[in-house]
Design a protein around this motif. Structure first.
Motif, PDB file in Angstrom:
ATOM      1  N   GLN A  81      -8.909   1.518  -8.594  1.00 58.20           N
ATOM      2  CA  GLN A  81      -8.920   2.097  -7.250  1.00 58.20           C
ATOM      3  C   GLN A  81      -9.140   3.602  -7.187  1.00 58.20           C
ATOM      4  N   VAL A  82      -8.834   4.327  -8.233  1.00 58.28           N
ATOM      5  CA  VAL A  82      -9.095   5.773  -8.232  1.00 58.28           C
ATOM      6  C   VAL A  82     -10.470   5.973  -8.865  1.00 58.28           C
ATOM      7  N   THR A  83     -11.466   5.563  -8.124  1.00 54.28           N
ATOM      8  CA  THR A  83     -12.854   5.601  -8.587  1.00 54.28           C
ATOM      9  C   THR A  83     -13.525   6.882  -8.098  1.00 54.28           C
ATOM     10  N   PRO A 108     -17.549  17.784  -2.085  1.00 51.09           N
ATOM     11  CA  PRO A 108     -17.931  18.024  -3.478  1.00 51.09           C
ATOM     12  C   PRO A 108     -19.377  17.592  -3.718  1.00 51.09           C
ATOM     13  N   ARG A 109     -20.096  18.374  -4.499  1.00 48.41           N
ATOM     14  CA  ARG A 109     -21.473  18.008  -4.843  1.00 48.41           C
ATOM     15  C   ARG A 109     -21.489  16.772  -5.725  1.00 48.41           C
ATOM     16  N   GLN A 110     -20.514  16.679  -6.624  1.00 48.26           N
ATOM     17  CA  GLN A 110     -20.433  15.539  -7.543  1.00 48.26           C
ATOM     18  C   GLN A 110     -18.984  15.325  -7.938  1.00 48.26           C
ATOM     19  N   VAL A 111     -18.618  14.053  -8.124  1.00 47.29           N
ATOM     20  CA  VAL A 111     -17.302  13.683  -8.635  1.00 47.29           C
ATOM     21  C   VAL A 111     -17.534  12.843  -9.881  1.00 47.29           C
ATOM     22  N   THR A 112     -16.916  13.244 -10.985  1.00 43.72           N
ATOM     23  CA  THR A 112     -17.047  12.520 -12.245  1.00 43.72           C
ATOM     24  C   THR A 112     -15.646  12.163 -12.743  1.00 43.72           C
ATOM     25  N   ARG A 113     -15.482  10.922 -13.187  1.00 44.63           N
ATOM     26  CA  ARG A 113     -14.192  10.452 -13.683  1.00 44.63           C
ATOM     27  C   ARG A 113     -14.310  10.185 -15.178  1.00 44.63           C
ATOM     28  N   TYR A 114     -13.348  10.685 -15.933  1.00 48.31           N
ATOM     29  CA  TYR A 114     -13.251  10.442 -17.371  1.00 48.31           C
ATOM     30  C   TYR A 114     -11.950   9.705 -17.641  1.00 48.31           C
ATOM     31  N   LEU A 115     -12.042   8.526 -18.254  1.00 48.39           N
ATOM     32  CA  LEU A 115     -10.868   7.705 -18.533  1.00 48.39           C
ATOM     33  C   LEU A 115     -10.294   8.021 -19.903  1.00 48.39           C
ATOM     34  N   LEU A 116      -8.982   8.059 -19.976  1.00 52.47           N
ATOM     35  CA  LEU A 116      -8.238   8.261 -21.225  1.00 52.47           C
ATOM     36  C   LEU A 116      -7.218   7.130 -21.344  1.00 52.47           C
ATOM     37  N   ALA A 127     -13.982   6.506  -4.364  1.00 52.07           N
ATOM     38  CA  ALA A 127     -12.749   6.687  -3.600  1.00 52.07           C
ATOM     39  C   ALA A 127     -12.364   8.168  -3.531  1.00 52.07           C
ATOM     40  N   VAL A 128     -12.524   8.870  -4.639  1.00 52.01           N
ATOM     41  CA  VAL A 128     -12.203  10.303  -4.659  1.00 52.01           C
ATOM     42  C   VAL A 128     -13.179  11.074  -3.769  1.00 52.01           C
ATOM     43  N   THR A 129     -14.447  10.716  -3.810  1.00 54.11           N
ATOM     44  CA  THR A 129     -15.444  11.365  -2.946  1.00 54.11           C
ATOM     45  C   THR A 129     -15.068  11.192  -1.483  1.00 54.11           C
ATOM     46  N   ARG A 130     -14.639   9.993  -1.093  1.00 50.65           N
ATOM     47  CA  ARG A 130     -14.212   9.755   0.295  1.00 50.65           C
ATOM     48  C   ARG A 130     -12.971  10.578   0.634  1.00 50.65           C
ATOM     49  N   GLN A 131     -12.024  10.642  -0.291  1.00 51.20           N
ATOM     50  CA  GLN A 131     -10.780  11.381  -0.048  1.00 51.20           C
ATOM     51  C   GLN A 131     -11.055  12.874   0.136  1.00 51.20           C
ATOM     52  N   THR A 187       0.852  -1.176   0.000  1.00 49.91           N
ATOM     53  CA  THR A 187       0.000   0.000   0.000  1.00 49.91           C
ATOM     54  C   THR A 187       0.892   1.232   0.000  1.00 49.91           C
ATOM     55  N   VAL A 188       0.683   2.078  -0.997  1.00 51.90           N
ATOM     56  CA  VAL A 188       1.489   3.283  -1.156  1.00 51.90           C
ATOM     57  C   VAL A 188       0.569   4.445  -1.526  1.00 51.90           C
ATOM     58  N   PRO A 189       1.010   5.688  -1.346  1.00 47.83           N
ATOM     59  CA  PRO A 189       0.201   6.815  -1.799  1.00 47.83           C
ATOM     60  C   PRO A 189       0.145   6.864  -3.324  1.00 47.83           C
ATOM     61  N   LEU A 190      -0.914   7.417  -3.830  1.00 47.35           N
ATOM     62  CA  LEU A 190      -1.136   7.512  -5.277  1.00 47.35           C
ATOM     63  C   LEU A 190       0.042   8.140  -6.013  1.00 47.35           C
ATOM     64  N   TYR A 191       0.733   9.101  -5.397  1.00 51.68           N
ATOM     65  CA  TYR A 191       1.842   9.758  -6.099  1.00 51.68           C
ATOM     66  C   TYR A 191       2.964   8.799  -6.473  1.00 51.68           C
ATOM     67  N   ARG A 192       3.014   7.615  -5.882  1.00 49.22           N
ATOM     68  CA  ARG A 192       4.009   6.624  -6.281  1.00 49.22           C
ATOM     69  C   ARG A 192       3.639   5.967  -7.614  1.00 49.22           C
TER      70      ARG A 192
END
Length: 124
Positions: free
Chosen positions: A46-48, A61-69, A51-55, A10-15
């Motif tokens: 994991q970066v759903t 935030p009123r809403q969190v939306t993820r766009y994949l590239l 997960a972002v809403t919890r972080q 388990t590591v922070p996302l920046y890794r």
């Protein structure tokens, strides 16, 4: 901080990724770009939005939306109503996107131990 089990660490996302940010009005855009293509599936899993809403629970935030590239092994996270009314309206110092990316990059991520060689930073 790093913790480990037999098959995962388990590591922070920046890794796993770096970030770019932007903001417009009361909306923040935070991009997450994998350091290595082999880490992409871990990021997607994991970066759903949840997960972002919890972080960002304290920022509410009123809403969190993820766009994949996937061709870029990147994603764009859009957080609505997270900037205390917007950069120009907020009384908070530096509450806009650049500061918020550091909060996201601290998200704990479980990584298969076999992928540790692709992480940024010192070897495990």
């Amino acid at each position: 901080m790093t913790s480990a089990t037999a098959s995962t660490i388990t590591v922070p996302l920046y890794r796993l990724a770096h970030s770019r940010t932007g903001d417009k009005g009361n909306r923040s855009n935070i991009s997450v770009i994998a350091w290595h293509p082999a880490l992409w599936n871990v990021l997607v899993d994991q970066v759903t939005e949840a997960a972002v809403t919890r972080q960002f629970a304290l920022r509410q935030p009123r809403q969190v939306t993820r766009y994949l590239l996937p061709q870029l092994q990147a994603m764009n996270i859009v957080l609505d109503d997270v900037l205390d009314g917007g950069v120009n309206d907020s009384l908070n110092l530096d509450s806009h996107g650049k500061a918020l990316s550091y909060l996201l990059l601290d998200l704990p991520i479980q990584v298969p131990a076999a992928l540790a060689l692709h992480l940024a930073g010192p070897p495990m």
